[in-house]
Design an enzyme around this catalytic site. Structure first.
Site, short mmCIF file in Angstrom:
data_model
loop_
_atom_site.label_atom_id
_atom_site.label_comp_id
_atom_site.label_asym_id
_atom_site.label_seq_id
_atom_site.Cartn_x
_atom_site.Cartn_y
_atom_site.Cartn_z
CD GLU A 176 -2.84 2.34 -3.18
OE1 GLU A 176 -3.94 2.89 -3.09
OE2 GLU A 176 -1.94 2.51 -2.33
CG ASP B 165 -1.52 7.15 -3.11
OD1 ASP B 165 -2.67 6.69 -3.16
OD2 ASP B 165 -0.72 6.90 -2.18
CG HIS C 256 -2.07 9.04 0.50
ND1 HIS C 256 -2.70 9.77 1.49
CD2 HIS C 256 -2.89 8.00 0.24
CE1 HIS C 256 -3.85 9.20 1.80
NE2 HIS C 256 -3.99 8.12 1.06
CG ASP D 162 -5.66 5.47 -4.84
OD1 ASP D 162 -6.60 6.06 -5.42
OD2 ASP D 162 -5.60 5.33 -3.60
CG HIS E 83 -1.79 1.15 1.39
ND1 HIS E 83 -1.80 1.95 2.52
CD2 HIS E 83 -2.70 1.69 0.55
CE1 HIS E 83 -2.70 2.91 2.36
NE2 HIS E 83 -3.26 2.78 1.18
#
Length: 273
Positions: free
Chosen positions: A25, A27, A41, A85, A5
């Site tokens: 993942e 951002d 993020h 994301d 993440h």
């Protein structure tokens, strides 16, 4: 798929894969003209994490390309899937198509190396807002006009807003998407969330007329929540601690039923027992 993440700095790619992630993942923030700008993020983010690591998007893509190109000194064979994301909340709804086009061009140039032995990972475009479904068509249009429609074989989709499953199906219909669908469900690790919607997504995946190919749950950091997610039948868990997920997958209850996905496992195919 063990999905690391919030991997927003190039050094974190090695860090998460070495802990056991076969997927990451990342951002993606956009500027006011809908150009993908940073892997960032920002605050607030998950408890226990630094929220402010960042890189220029195109630079991150070059690092990611090295990590997923066989023969490169930075290559990780087991890194097979990347979820972007897409932080499209900063954009107007009518910019979604442009954002898709610009994202595709960035990836084509910096990740896929203009179709010439670029990175090999599968890519999921994760969109937080159903109203931004035109991002998908914009992305496809740009790859097609640049002469590389075949790269769409490596691209899948996710609407990450925890919307009603029927509403998500409807957005895909409008986007003209049939297949390559991952469905996320989840909440920050600072809060608890039940598995009701995950179970609905799994039921859709396993029905004869569902739109979902894979289901993942986020953010899973504890052994018990990992077990609960696996018991619910997810295909992936997004985590800050890939080693925790890997440990649980080694427990006798799960060893026979689950294994870590490799490059040969098609992430767009629904798994049939």
């Amino acid at each position: 798929w063990i999905m690391g993440h919030m991997v927003n700095a190039i050094a974190q790619i090695d860090e998460f894969v070495n802990l056991g992630a076969n997927s990451i993942e990342t951002d993606v923030s956009f500027d006011s003209s809908a150009n993908p700008e940073y892997t960032y993020h920002g605050v607030p983010c998950d408890c226990g994490r630094t929220c402010t690591k960042w890189k220029h998007f195109n630079e991150f893509l070059k690092g990611l390309r090295k990590a997923t190109t066989p023969g490169d000194s930075k290559y990780h064979e087991k890194l097979v899937l990347v979820v972007f994301d897409l932080k499209t909340g900063s954009l107007y709804d009518n910019q979604a198509s442009d954002a898709g086009k610009k994202l595709a061009k960035s990836l084509l140039q910096n990740y896929w190396n203009n179709g010439n032995n670029g990175g090999r990972a599968y890519i999921v475009l994760s969109i937080p807002n159903l109203a931004h479904y035109k991002l998908i068509a914009g992305f496809k249009e740009a790859l097609t006009s640049e002469g590389h429609p075949e790269l769409m074989d490596k691209v899948g989709y996710d609407f990450s807003g925890n919307d009603d499953i029927g509403d998500v199906a409807n957005a895909y219909k409008k986007a003209g998407v049939t297949g390559h669908v991952w469905q996320s469900d989840g909440i920050t690790n600072c809060l608890l969330r039940g598995l009701d919607r995950v179970r609905k997504a799994v039921a859709n995946r396993d029905s004869s007329n569902g739109y979902i190919n894979k289901v993942y749950y986020w953010t899973v950091d504890k052994r018990q929540s990992t077990r609960d997610a696996l018991d619910a039948g997810v295909d992936g868990t997004m985590t800050n601690y890939p080693d925790v997920i890997a440990d649980v997958l080694n427990e006798s209850a799960y060893k026979a039923k689950f294994r870590i996905a490799s490059y040969d496992d098609n992430p767009w195919e629904t798994f049939k027992n």
